[in-house]
Design a protein around this motif. Structure first.
Motif, PDB file in Angstrom:
ATOM      1  N   THR A 123       0.837  -1.196   0.000  1.00  3.33           N
ATOM      2  CA  THR A 123       0.000   0.000   0.000  1.00  3.33           C
ATOM      3  C   THR A 123       0.871   1.245   0.000  1.00  3.33           C
ATOM      4  O   THR A 123       1.781   1.371   0.829  1.00  3.33           O
ATOM      5  N   GLU A 124       0.584   2.168  -0.919  1.00  8.92           N
ATOM      6  CA  GLU A 124       1.315   3.432  -0.941  1.00  8.92           C
ATOM      7  C   GLU A 124       0.638   4.416   0.009  1.00  8.92           C
ATOM      8  O   GLU A 124      -0.577   4.605  -0.029  1.00  8.92           O
ATOM      9  N   VAL A 125       1.437   5.028   0.861  1.00 14.76           N
ATOM     10  CA  VAL A 125       0.906   5.964   1.847  1.00 14.76           C
ATOM     11  C   VAL A 125       1.789   7.198   1.926  1.00 14.76           C
ATOM     12  O   VAL A 125       2.954   7.188   1.507  1.00 14.76           O
ATOM     13  N   ALA A 126       1.202   8.259   2.446  1.00 12.42           N
ATOM     14  CA  ALA A 126       1.984   9.417   2.867  1.00 12.42           C
ATOM     15  C   ALA A 126       2.253   9.234   4.356  1.00 12.42           C
ATOM     16  O   ALA A 126       1.328   8.963   5.125  1.00 12.42           O
ATOM     17  N   ALA A 127       3.507   9.355   4.754  1.00  9.93           N
ATOM     18  CA  ALA A 127       3.872   8.958   6.113  1.00  9.93           C
ATOM     19  C   ALA A 127       4.805   9.961   6.777  1.00  9.93           C
ATOM     20  O   ALA A 127       5.544  10.694   6.114  1.00  9.93           O
ATOM     21  N   VAL A 128       4.736   9.948   8.113  1.00  9.35           N
ATOM     22  CA  VAL A 128       5.720  10.614   8.968  1.00  9.35           C
ATOM     23  C   VAL A 128       6.231   9.550   9.919  1.00  9.35           C
ATOM     24  O   VAL A 128       5.447   8.787  10.486  1.00  9.35           O
ATOM     25  N   GLU A 129       7.541   9.466  10.080  1.00 12.57           N
ATOM     26  CA  GLU A 129       8.090   8.424  10.944  1.00 12.57           C
ATOM     27  C   GLU A 129       9.237   8.957  11.781  1.00 12.57           C
ATOM     28  O   GLU A 129       9.849   9.986  11.467  1.00 12.57           O
ATOM     29  N   GLY A 130       9.508   8.229  12.867  1.00 15.31           N
ATOM     30  CA  GLY A 130      10.603   8.619  13.747  1.00 15.31           C
ATOM     31  C   GLY A 130      10.719   7.667  14.913  1.00 15.31           C
ATOM     32  O   GLY A 130       9.850   6.817  15.134  1.00 15.31           O
ATOM     33  N   ASP A 131      11.801   7.803  15.669  1.00 16.88           N
ATOM     34  CA  ASP A 131      11.998   7.022  16.886  1.00 16.88           C
ATOM     35  C   ASP A 131      11.395   7.797  18.055  1.00 16.88           C
ATOM     36  O   ASP A 131      11.743   8.958  18.284  1.00 16.88           O
ATOM     37  N   VAL A 132      10.504   7.137  18.799  1.00 18.83           N
ATOM     38  CA  VAL A 132       9.700   7.831  19.794  1.00 18.83           C
ATOM     39  C   VAL A 132       9.686   7.029  21.089  1.00 18.83           C
ATOM     40  O   VAL A 132       9.629   5.795  21.067  1.00 18.83           O
ATOM     41  N   ALA A 133       9.732   7.731  22.236  1.00 15.89           N
ATOM     42  CA  ALA A 133       9.559   7.087  23.535  1.00 15.89           C
ATOM     43  C   ALA A 133       8.080   6.773  23.733  1.00 15.89           C
ATOM     44  O   ALA A 133       7.207   7.512  23.274  1.00 15.89           O
ATOM     45  N   GLN A 134       7.791   5.672  24.424  1.00 14.43           N
ATOM     46  CA  GLN A 134       6.412   5.216  24.565  1.00 14.43           C
ATOM     47  C   GLN A 134       5.518   6.263  25.221  1.00 14.43           C
ATOM     48  O   GLN A 134       4.365   6.447  24.826  1.00 14.43           O
ATOM     49  N   ASP A 135       6.038   6.980  26.226  1.00 15.83           N
ATOM     50  CA  ASP A 135       5.199   7.959  26.911  1.00 15.83           C
ATOM     51  C   ASP A 135       5.059   9.263  26.125  1.00 15.83           C
ATOM     52  O   ASP A 135       4.372  10.180  26.567  1.00 15.83           O
TER      53      ASP A 135
END
Length: 268
Positions: A123-135
């Motif tokens: 599936t092609e999507v527009a995305a934002v991603e990153g490394d994130v702390a759970q809280d």
């Protein structure tokens, strides 16, 4: 001047508490008799004592109470109180979430969760991603979705997220939030991504996210019971969520566990 007993009755602070506040330099008597050691308070100290009483009822720590009552700036005092009230509201939200989860877990006959296997194509999507702390996930998600909404005004489906296993296992991991689109733009943090094809065990969580971990557990139980193994990051799809309605009873969140068949397993 008021003797400590009189001051106690007027402020609803016990004599023992008033002595403790004196020792902590929180509420110092107007005068102390040098011979008898008796403490005496002025009527002007009554409002301060009442403020201290209310702050302690709200579990404000003594050092913070001292900062509030010793400040001569009303704005500073208001800011300090507002900070603590915000913390109390956050703790109340966590308590409510825990109560909701416990009620669902302890229900005599909890409603079964329907789980199905679903083959999802690339599936092609527009995305934002990153490394994130759970809280920090909720705040990060809100910011990422705001960027996606700004550059993808007409998505081709419901938004979703892909959550790395490490997010749950060690409290920090890779997160990708997305909206499906036929032409994903590049703008700011938004970029086009092709989600790989996957086989998912899918269940729909109904209602608030406060007890979503219970649905996670039920999906996991189904996966184990059907001789499947989890393979890859969890996917969520937000069919109806806070962006659509403020009524949490109407929220619908699909939870998808990428799975593969264990040798000798049975059909689900």
């Amino acid at each position: 001047m008021l003797a400590i007993g009189e001051f106690s009755r007027l402020t609803h602070l016990s004599v023992r508490t008033l002595r403790r506040y004196h020792d902590a330099d929180l509420l110092v008597p107007a005068t102390v008799d040098p011979d008898s050691g008796y403490r005496y308070y002025s009527v002007d100290q009554i409002p301060t004592a009442q403020v201290i009483h209310r702050l302690r009822e709200l579990d404000v720590p003594l050092p913070e109470v001292r900062r509030i009552v010793s400040s001569s700036d009303p704005d500073t005092r208001a800011h300090l109180v507002a900070e603590h009230l915000h913390r109390l509201e956050s703790e109340l939200d966590r308590t409510r979430a825990a109560v909701a989860s416990l009620r669902r877990l302890l229900a005599p006959e909890p409603a079964p969760v329907h789980v199905e296997l679903r083959s999802v194509p690339a599936t092609e999507v527009a995305a934002v991603e990153g490394d994130v702390a759970q809280d920090e996930v909720l705040g990060w998600y809100a910011g990422a979705m705001a960027e996606l909404d700004a550059v993808v005004p007409d998505p081709a489906g419901a938004p979703g997220g892909v959550y790395d296993n490490a997010l749950f296992e060690v409290g920090r991991g890779h997160v990708l939030v997305h909206v499906p689109t036929h032409e994903a733009p590049r703008s700011g943090r938004v970029r086009p991504v092709v989600l790989p094809p996957v086989e998912l065990a899918v269940a729909t969580h109904v209602g608030s996210h406060d007890d979503i971990e219970v649905t996670y557990g039920e999906v996991g139980t189904w996966v184990v019971g059907n001789a499947l193994a989890v393979a890859g990051p969890i996917r969520e799809t937000y069919l109806v969520g806070p962006r659509d309605t403020a009524d949490p009873t109407r929220w619908r969140t699909e939870i998808g566990w990428p799975v593969f068949r264990v040798a000798g397993g049975r059909d689900g």
